[in-house]
Enzyme design. Structure first.
Site, PDB file in Angstrom:
ATOM      1  CG  HIS A 376      -0.525   0.247   2.509  1.00 20.03           C
ATOM      2  ND1 HIS A 376      -0.564   1.504   3.066  1.00 20.03           N
ATOM      3  CD2 HIS A 376      -0.026  -0.560   3.473  1.00 20.03           C
ATOM      4  CE1 HIS A 376      -0.111   1.446   4.312  1.00 20.03           C
ATOM      5  NE2 HIS A 376       0.233   0.208   4.589  1.00 20.03           N
ATOM      6  CG  ASP A 386       2.585   1.336   8.088  1.00 22.65           C
ATOM      7  OD1 ASP A 386       2.227   0.981   6.952  1.00 22.65           O
ATOM      8  OD2 ASP A 386       1.861   1.222   9.084  1.00 22.65           O
ATOM      9  CD  GLU A 423      -2.763  -1.399   5.299  1.00 21.96           C
ATOM     10  OE1 GLU A 423      -2.564  -2.443   5.924  1.00 21.96           O
ATOM     11  OE2 GLU A 423      -2.487  -0.269   5.784  1.00 21.96           O
ATOM     12  CD  GLU A 424      -1.730   2.533   7.632  1.00 19.17           C
ATOM     13  OE1 GLU A 424      -2.356   1.860   8.457  1.00 19.17           O
ATOM     14  OE2 GLU A 424      -0.491   2.468   7.482  1.00 19.17           O
ATOM     15  CG  ASP A 452       1.911  -2.779   5.335  1.00 20.37           C
ATOM     16  OD1 ASP A 452       2.467  -1.676   5.436  1.00 20.37           O
ATOM     17  OD2 ASP A 452       0.731  -2.963   5.674  1.00 20.37           O
ATOM     18  CG  HIS A 536      -0.038   3.536  12.597  1.00 20.51           C
ATOM     19  ND1 HIS A 536      -1.246   2.907  12.741  1.00 20.51           N
ATOM     20  CD2 HIS A 536       0.531   2.974  11.501  1.00 20.51           C
ATOM     21  CE1 HIS A 536      -1.389   1.990  11.778  1.00 20.51           C
ATOM     22  NE2 HIS A 536      -0.322   2.020  11.025  1.00 20.51           N
TER      23      HIS A 536
END
Ligand SMILES: *[C@@H]1O[C@H](CO)[C@@H](O)[C@H](O)[C@H]1NC(C)=O
Ligand SMILES: *[C@@H]1O[C@H](CO)[C@@H](O)[C@H](O)[C@H]1NC(C)=O
Ligand SMILES: *[C@@H]1O[C@H](CO)[C@@H](O)[C@H](O)[C@H]1NC(C)=O
Length: 737
Positions: A376, A386, A423-424, A452, A536
Site C-alpha cells: 500500500h 509504513d 489500506e490504513e 507492507d 503510526h
C-alpha cells in the site's frame, strides 16, 4: 498496518481440563495417532523426494532444460541490478510530505508511482473508487487530578513538526492523532485502567469490584486484541469512552493513529466494489452502515505514553492485579478515579476518491495467469516505514524488471505490480479491487505477494501459506544477508529451524487479507524487523529510517531481491513451485494442538484427521506428478497441456479452503484455515471458526454445555469439509478413478 505483536504461540494446556473434571472414560490418544501418521507420511515423502534427482531452483545448471537455463540467467541478472541509491531516492521522494489517503498529497504519490511505471514502459493502470474514509476535526482531553489541578493534555506530538507544516488541516500537514471511524462524542467521567482491555482483564476488574460502566477506560495496546477490538469490548462492558496508549514510550512523545472500524473495505459497499459504474454504484446509507456494526458507538482517542503515564500514576482505588505492568508501566492502582477526564472528539466521515496504481508485465505463454505483487502507498503521516519502505522496494523491482525486459526477458505468466490506496482505513483499496475482480482472480491468480512495512529494523521475517514454504527457503538461500558478511538470508533466518521460521497469515492487518481470507489465493508477507517505536506516529520519517532502521538501505535492497525473485519463480517456472506436503504437515500440527486444547471434551477430531489424510496423500501424488512433468520443457504440445492442467490444480487447491458462508459472525472472511478470530485472546491462530466456537463456550451463560460442544463439533466438520474440498481440487478429477 498494525504489525503482528508477538509470534504465534502454541499452548498445550487444555481449556477443558481447566473447567471440567476429567471424564470417566479417557479420550482416545488422538495426538499420538496423529504423530504416528505424520511420521509415516513424512518418511514416505522424504524417501521419494530426496532420492530422486532434484530439479528445484537449487539444481546445478547442467540439469536444466534450455528454458530453465534462461530463467536462471534472468534471475541472476535480476540480483546483479541492485543499487541502494535508487531505493533511497524513491523513499525520499515518497516521504517528502504526509500523504493520508484521500488527500491531494496522497494523489501526488499515486501520480509519482504511475509515472515511474510509465517511464519504464510497464503498462501502467489505475483503479479508482469512491469510498467512505474518516478524518478528525477537533479533539480535547482535560484531566482533573486528585490534588485539584486540571490539565489540558496536548494530544499532539511535540517535536515532530517539520518546516512549514502545522498540525491542523489535511493538506501537507500531519493529521492530528485520532481513531478513524470513531464516532463524534464526549465523556466526562472517572478513569479506570483496564490493562490490555481484553474480556479477561474486565473479569479481573469485576473480581476486584471495579465496574467500568459509564467510565472512561484507559487501555494499553499490546494484547492480542486489535485496536478496534479493544474499543468494541469496552463498549460491550458499558464504558463511556476509550483512551488507548502504547506501553514503553519509545516513541518519544509519539501517538499511534489507527482505524477502529470493524471489517474490511469501504463500509458503504460491503462485499461489492465501490466502483462508479454498473452494480458498484449502490451505496448503503450512513445509518445503515452504522446499524450494521461497522463503527464503534463510543468515542476513543489515542494517547501518548507520557500523557497516559501521568493519568496512570494519579489513579487510586484498587491495586492493579499482578502482571498488569508492561514495558515502562508502573500501574499501582486501577481506579476508578479519583482522576476525572473530560474527553471530546469531533470527526467527519467523508466520501473521497482513492486510487490503486498497477504495472503489468504481460506473460508470453500464459498471459491469463497472474502473479500479483502488492504494497500500500497511503500513510498516516510520512510513512517511511509504513508503508513506503515497501513502495520503494516495489519501484525498485519495477526498475529491475524493466531492465530484464530490455534484455529479452518475457515472463511465462503475467506479473502485476500493485500500489494500494486506503489500506490504513481497513485494507480499503485492495479489498475493493479484490471484490471487483473476484471471479477472474479465483480462476487465474497464482499467488499474492505482499510487502507492507518492508523495513522496521533488523532481522528478516516471512509469513506465508504453507505451500510456499519451500520456495521461500530456496529463494532466501540465493540472497546475501546484508548484516552478516558471507551469510545468506536463509543462514541467519531459517537454517536452524525451518519448521518455525515462517509465520502464518491469520491476522487481517495488511493487504494480503482480502486475497487470502476472502479470495483463497496463496499469499506471502515479507518484512524486516518488528515492533518499531514510531509506528503510526509523526516520527515515521525518512530521517528516522536512515538513523534507526536502514542507514545504507541494504535491507530495502534485500527485501526487493527476495520479493522479486519469488515472483520470478512463480511467473517463470514451468510448474508452479507450490508444495502441498508442507500444508498437510501444518494441518496435522494444528489438529494436534487442537486435540490438546479439547482434551476432556466429547468433541471428535476424527473428521479433521481423515480429511487431512486425504489431503496429504493428494499432496504426495501431486509432488510425484510435479517431478515427472518438470523434466519436460513443455515444448511439445501435449506436455504443455499436462503442465497447465497440473498448474491449475496447484493454483486452485487453496480455494478449496473457502466456504461460501464464511466464518459465522464475520461472513466476509471465507477461509476456514486462516482468518482473524473474534475480539478475544485465543490459543488458536488457525481454524478461526473453531476458535470462535471454543470461545463462545467459555463465555456463554445462556447455552447449555452440550449445545456449545455441538457447535464446536459443527465447526470441526466444516473445517474438515474445507480440507476435503482442497484435496479434491488438488487431485483434480471429479470421479474417483
Ligand atoms: C497534581 O497532580 C498531577 C498528577 O499527578 C501532577 O502532574 C501535578 O504536577 C500536580 N500539581 C500540583 C500543583 O501539585
Ligand atoms: C469538556 O470539554 C469541552 C471542550 O473543551 C467543553 O466544552 C465542556 O464544557 C467540558 N465539559 C465539562 C463537564 O467540563
Ligand atoms: C549504499 O551502500 C554503500 C556501500 O555500503 C554506501 O557507501 C552508500 O552510502 C549507500 N548509499 C546510500 C544512499 O545509503
Amino acid at each position: 498496518m498494525p504489525p503482528p505483536t508477538t509470534k504465534p504461540h502454541s499452548s498445550t494446556t487444555s481449556f477443558f481440563s481447566a473447567i471440567k473434571p476429567p471424564p470417566s472414560t479417557p479420550p482416545p490418544p488422538l495426538y499420538t495417532l496423529l504423530f504416528l501418521l505424520l511420521l509415516v507420511i513424512l518418511g514416505f515423502y522424504f524417501l521419494h523426494h530426496h532420492h530422486s534427482p532434484t530439479t528445484t531452483a537449487a539444481a546445478a545448471a547442467d540439469f536444466l532444460t534450455p528454458p530453465q537455463q534462461t530463467s536462471l540467467r534472468f534471475r541472476e541478472q535480476f540480483l546483479s541490478l541492485s543499487t541502494n541509491a535508487t531505493v533511497s531516492s524513491y523513499l525520499r521522494h515518497l516521504t517528502l510530505r504526509p500523504h493520508l489517503a484521500g488527500t491531494p498529497a496522497s494523489a501526488d504519490t499515486a501520480e509519482f508511482v504511475h509515472s515511474h511505471f510509465r517511464r519504464l514502459n510497464l503498462d501502467p493502470h489505475r483503479a479508482a473508487y469512491r469510498v467512505l474514509l474518516s478524518y478528525p476535526i477537533r479533539s480535547s482531553l482535560t484531566a482533573r487530578f486528585p490534588n485539584g489541578t486540571a490539565v489540558a493534555l496536548s494530544l499532539t506530538e511535540e517535536g515532530a513538526k517539520k518546516t512549514g507544516e502545522t498540525e491542523e488541516g489535511q493538506n501537507g500537514a500531519v493529521v492530528r492523532p485520532y481513531h478513524a471511524y470513531s464516532p463524534s462524542g464526549a465523556a466526562h467521567a472517572e478513569v479506570v485502567y483496564v490493562n490490555t482491555g481484553s474480556e479477561e482483564d474486565y473479569r479481573q476488574l469485576a473480581a476486584l469490584g471495579v465496574r467500568v460502566k459509564g467510565r472512561v477506560v484507559l487501555a494499553r495496546k499490546g494484547g492480542e486484541l486489535s485496536r478496534g477490538g479493544v474499543v468494541r469490548v469496552a463498549e460491550r462492558e458499558g464504558a463511556a469512552a476509550v483512551l488507548l496508549f502504547v506501553g514503553g514510550g519509545g516513541g518519544g512523545g509519539g501517538v499511534e493513529r489507527g482505524t477502529v472500524m470493524n471489517g474490511m473495505g469501504d463500509p458503504l459497499t460491503p462485499g461489492w466494489a465501490a466502483a462508479e459504474e454498473g452494480g458498484g454504484g449502490e451505496r448503503l446509507g450512513l445509518e445503515e452502515a452504522e446499524a450494521s456494526g461497522r463503527f464503534p458507538r463510543i468515542p476513543s482517542l489515542p494517547l501518548s505514553f507520557e500523557d497516559a503515564d501521568v493519568i496512570l500514576r494519579s489513579l487510586g482505588g484498587q491495586t492493579a492485579p499482578p502482571g498488569w505492568v508492561g514495558p515502562g508501566i508502573l500501574a499501582q492502582r486501577v481506579g476508578p478515579g479519583p482522576t476525572v477526564v473530560n474527553l471530546t472528539y469531533q470527526g467527519e466521515k467523508k466520501e473521497v476518491t482513492i486510487q490503486n496504481v498497477f504495472a503489468v508485465i504481460k506473460g508470453l505463454e500464459e498471459p491469463d495467469r497472474y502473479v500479483i505483487m502488492g504494497n500500500h502507498r497511503d500513510a498516516w503521516t510520512y510513512g517511511a516505514v509504513d508503508p513506503n519502505s515497501g513502495t520503494a522496494a516495489l519501484l525498485d523491482i519495477a526498475r529491475r524488471y524493466a531492465l530484464l525486459q530490455r534484455n529479452g526477458w518475457r515472463p511465462r505468466r503475467t506479473i502485476v505490480l500493485s500500489s494500494w490506496d486506503g489500506e490504513e482505513f481497513g485494507m480499503v483499496g485492495s479489498t475493493e479491487w479484490v471484490e471487483q475482480n473476484l471471479v477472474n482472480l479465483g480462476a487465474k491468480a497464482v499467488a499474492y505477494l505482499n510487502v507492507d512495512c518492508a523495513v522496521q529494523g533488523p532481522g528478516f521475517n516471512a509469513a506465508a501459506t504453507p505451500q510456499l514454504d519451500e520456495l521461500l527457503f530456496e529463494v532466501t538461500k540465493k540472497v546475501k544477508d546484508p548484516d552478516f558478511v558471507g551469510a545468506t538470508i536463509y543462514d541467519k533466518w531459517a537454517a536452524m529451524n525451518q519448521a518455525t521460521s515462517i509465520e502464518r497469515l491469520s491476522g487481517a492487518f495488511s493487504d494480503f487479507a482480502p486475497f487470502l481470507q476472502h479470495g483463497g489465493i496463496p499469499s506471502i508477507d515479507l518484512f524486516y524487523g518488528r515492533e518499531y517505536p514510531v509506528y503510526h506516529t509523526a516520527f515515521d520519517s525518512y530521517e528516522w529510517m536512515v538513523k534507526h532502521a536502514d542507514p545504507l538501505f541494504h535491507r530495502h535492497v534485500t527485501i526487493a531481491e527476495i520479493w522479486g525473485l519469488i515472483a520470478l519463480h512463480l511467473a517463470d517456472d514451468s510448474i508452479i513451485p507450490f508444495n502441498y506436503v508442507s500444508y498437510a504437515q501444518q494441518l496435522f500440527k494444528y489438529t494436534d494442538e487442537l486435540s490438546h486444547l479439547l482434551d476432556g471434551s466429547t468433541i471428535s477430531l476424527h473428521p479433521l484427521v481423515s480429511a487431512i489424510e486425504q489431503f496429504a496423500s493428494a499432496a504426495i501424488e501431486a509432488e510425484n506428478e510435479v517431478k515427472q512433468l518438470r523434466e519436460g520443457d513443455g515444448r511439445d504440445g501435449l506436455t504443455a497441456l499436462k503442465q497447465r492442467a497440473l498448474n491449475d490444480r496447484l493454483m486452485l487447491t487453496e480455494r478449496g479452503f473457502l466456504d461460501a458462508d464464511g466464518i459465522q459472525s464475520r461472513h466476509w472472511f471465507k477461509h476456514l484455515i486462516y482468518g482473524p478470530h473474534g475480539d478475544y485472546k485465543s490459543k488458536l491462530d488457525f481454524f478461526p471458526g473453531i476458535a470462535d466456537a471454543i470461545h463462545e463456550l467459555s463465555v456463554s451463560t445462556t447455552m447449555s454445555r452440550s449445545r456449545q460442544e455441538a457447535a464446536i463439533q459443527h465447526e470441526v466438520w466444516r473445517a474438515a469439509r474445507a480440507i476435503q474440498r482442497a484435496a479434491y481440487a488438488l487431485r483434480g478429477h471429479i470421479f474417483v478413478p
